[in-house]
Design a protein around this motif. Structure first.
Motif, PDB file in Angstrom:
ATOM      1  N   UNK A 126      32.615  31.893 -14.866  1.00  0.00           N
ATOM      2  CA  UNK A 126      32.876  33.037 -15.052  1.00  0.00           C
ATOM      3  C   UNK A 126      31.730  33.414 -14.318  1.00  0.00           C
ATOM      4  N   UNK A 127      30.302  33.034 -14.133  1.00  0.00           N
ATOM      5  CA  UNK A 127      29.101  32.844 -13.306  1.00  0.00           C
ATOM      6  C   UNK A 127      29.121  33.096 -11.637  1.00  0.00           C
ATOM      7  N   UNK A 128      30.328  31.505 -10.961  1.00  0.00           N
ATOM      8  CA  UNK A 128      30.963  31.434  -9.822  1.00  0.00           C
ATOM      9  C   UNK A 128      31.920  32.038  -9.509  1.00  0.00           C
ATOM     10  N   UNK A 129      32.177  33.033 -10.455  1.00  0.00           N
ATOM     11  CA  UNK A 129      33.313  34.337 -10.115  1.00  0.00           C
ATOM     12  C   UNK A 129      32.386  35.362  -9.685  1.00  0.00           C
ATOM     13  N   UNK A 130      31.086  35.535 -10.315  1.00  0.00           N
ATOM     14  CA  UNK A 130      30.684  36.681 -10.185  1.00  0.00           C
ATOM     15  C   UNK A 130      29.657  36.777  -9.031  1.00  0.00           C
ATOM     16  N   UNK A 131      29.522  35.241  -8.346  1.00  0.00           N
ATOM     17  CA  UNK A 131      28.346  35.442  -7.682  1.00  0.00           C
ATOM     18  C   UNK A 131      29.276  35.391  -6.412  1.00  0.00           C
ATOM     19  N   UNK A 132      30.519  34.458  -6.155  1.00  0.00           N
ATOM     20  CA  UNK A 132      31.385  34.872  -5.139  1.00  0.00           C
ATOM     21  C   UNK A 132      32.202  35.955  -5.622  1.00  0.00           C
ATOM     22  N   UNK A 133      32.280  37.403  -5.810  1.00  0.00           N
ATOM     23  CA  UNK A 133      33.072  37.868  -6.101  1.00  0.00           C
ATOM     24  C   UNK A 133      32.471  38.900  -4.675  1.00  0.00           C
ATOM     25  N   UNK A 134      33.350  40.094  -4.586  1.00  0.00           N
ATOM     26  CA  UNK A 134      33.443  40.764  -2.901  1.00  0.00           C
ATOM     27  C   UNK A 134      32.563  41.498  -3.368  1.00  0.00           C
ATOM     28  N   UNK A 135      31.647  41.773  -4.542  1.00  0.00           N
ATOM     29  CA  UNK A 135      30.919  43.779  -4.777  1.00  0.00           C
ATOM     30  C   UNK A 135      29.516  42.201  -3.811  1.00  0.00           C
ATOM     31  N   UNK A 136      29.948  40.896  -4.531  1.00  0.00           N
ATOM     32  CA  UNK A 136      28.062  40.450  -4.651  1.00  0.00           C
ATOM     33  C   UNK A 136      28.739  39.498  -2.991  1.00  0.00           C
ATOM     34  N   UNK A 137      29.191  40.250  -2.379  1.00  0.00           N
ATOM     35  CA  UNK A 137      28.738  38.888  -0.940  1.00  0.00           C
ATOM     36  C   UNK A 137      28.811  40.652  -0.170  1.00  0.00           C
ATOM     37  N   UNK A 138      29.391  41.641  -0.390  1.00  0.00           N
ATOM     38  CA  UNK A 138      28.807  42.669   0.220  1.00  0.00           C
ATOM     39  C   UNK A 138      27.172  42.581   0.237  1.00  0.00           C
ATOM     40  N   UNK A 139      26.850  42.735  -0.830  1.00  0.00           N
ATOM     41  CA  UNK A 139      25.716  43.180  -1.831  1.00  0.00           C
ATOM     42  C   UNK A 139      24.722  42.512  -0.730  1.00  0.00           C
ATOM     43  N   UNK A 140      24.579  41.496  -0.768  1.00  0.00           N
ATOM     44  CA  UNK A 140      23.888  39.854  -0.394  1.00  0.00           C
ATOM     45  C   UNK A 140      23.864  39.758   0.993  1.00  0.00           C
ATOM     46  N   UNK A 141      25.316  40.569   1.565  1.00  0.00           N
ATOM     47  CA  UNK A 141      25.068  40.499   3.236  1.00  0.00           C
ATOM     48  C   UNK A 141      23.836  41.293   4.030  1.00  0.00           C
ATOM     49  N   UNK A 142      23.530  39.734   5.067  1.00  0.00           N
ATOM     50  CA  UNK A 142      22.063  40.603   5.066  1.00  0.00           C
ATOM     51  C   UNK A 142      21.630  42.225   5.553  1.00  0.00           C
TER      52      UNK A 142
END
Length: 317
Positions: A126-142
């Motif tokens: 579940x934690x890996x799914x959150x880390x690699x989720x689309x919303x995290x990818x967008x928000x953490x994009x530099x």
């Protein structure tokens, strides 16, 4: 939060001093509860690793608990919290710690890596799914995190939002949490040791950090030279005999200007150190790979030599 009383017994806050920081504590808040829970979970994870015989660097524990959670607690549950709606300069120190100092140390503590090493089964998935989720990818994009980090203070101080935070305690605390979250989104991909998506190479991270410096300078100078007070008539209506709102606003702008440059230079230093260490690790990895290739070639040559010596020479006849 009840106001501090001065020696005369009235309700006016005494002048701000270092002693005032330790004369009042605000422990009943969402941030205070969150800090206690975060510290307990992190230390529990470290203890679990030790019980298994695994090693966890003590520096990461110190960075997360003392540097990250400790700095946030210093400006959110001590006497600084009592003055953050009274002095703009104190609020600016609080703002910088919540959005820059605290997130930097939290990132260096690598809490996601710790959680991945402790958790197993469905919780780890579940934690890996959150880390690699689309919303995290967008928000953490530099570039996205950079835009949020830069736009936040301009939106807060040059709209009516800042006055609302002074009048409503719930909004005031929400802004504190918002500053911490956006700071983590910006600094975690740049400095963090956790496995996150959108991780840029070190030259790109350093460039992004350099680009953030002018925005702090512009914001600080704008606040220092502004003819109008931030928050409107909020600070004059406090009627504090020992505080001049205009002078305090100049001090607040100077703190933001100088503090932003100090933190940015420190950030660049940390990035350079991490870059050098990564280069050293990569060099050692290449050396080990070359050593293995040489050993394999030597073993193959030694195995071939006796075989060639044992073969009969067809020209010997």
């Amino acid at each position: 939060m009840p106001p501090l009383a001065d020696a005369r017994g009235d309700t006016e806050l005494p002048p701000f001093s270092a002693a005032a920081i330790f004369q009042h504590f605000h422990l009943v808040s969402l941030i205070a509860v969150g800090l206690l829970v975060a510290a307990a979970l992190y230390l529990y994870g470290v203890q679990r690793l030790r019980q298994r015989g695994d090693h966890w660097p003590p520096g990461r524990t110190v960075a997360f608990v003392a540097g990250g959670l400790g700095s946030i607690a210093l400006v959110s549950v001590t006497g600084i919290e009592a003055y953050d709606t009274t002095l703009l300069s104190v609020h600016m120190v609080q703002h910088m710690v919540l959005s820059m100092v605290g997130p930097i140390f939290l990132a260096l503590g690598a809490p996601t890596t710790l959680a991945l090493r402790v958790l197993h089964g469905p919780p780890r998935k579940a934690l890996l799914a959150v880390v690699h989720s689309r919303i995290v990818r967008v928000l953490t994009f530099p570039l996205v995190a950079f835009g949020l980090f830069i736009a936040n203070p301009f939106v807060l101080y040059f709209t009516g939002l800042y006055r609302q935070t002074l009048e409503h305690a719930w909004l005031h605390e929400f802004i504190h949490i918002h500053f911490m979250v956006t700071g983590c989104l910006f600094f975690w991909p740049l400095l963090g040791l956790d496995p996150l998506p959108n991780r840029w190479p070190y030259p790109g991270r350093a460039l992004l950090m350099v680009l953030s410096v002018p925005f702090h300078t512009v914001l600080g100078l704008t606040i220092m030279q502004a003819p109008e007070l931030l928050g409107g008539d909020w600070y004059p209506n406090l009627h504090l005999s020992w505080m001049d709102p205009h002078s305090d606003q100049v001090t607040a702008g100077g703190i933001l200007w100088a503090g932003g440059e100090v933190v940015s230079v420190t950030m660049l230093g940390i990035l350079v150190i991490q870059w050098i260490r990564q280069s050293e690790r990569e060099a050692r990895r290449i050396d080990r790979a070359l050593d293995r290739q040489e050993m394999e070639a030597a073993a193959a040559a030694s195995a071939t030599t006796p075989e060639m010596a044992a073969r009969p020479d067809p020209d010997a006849r």
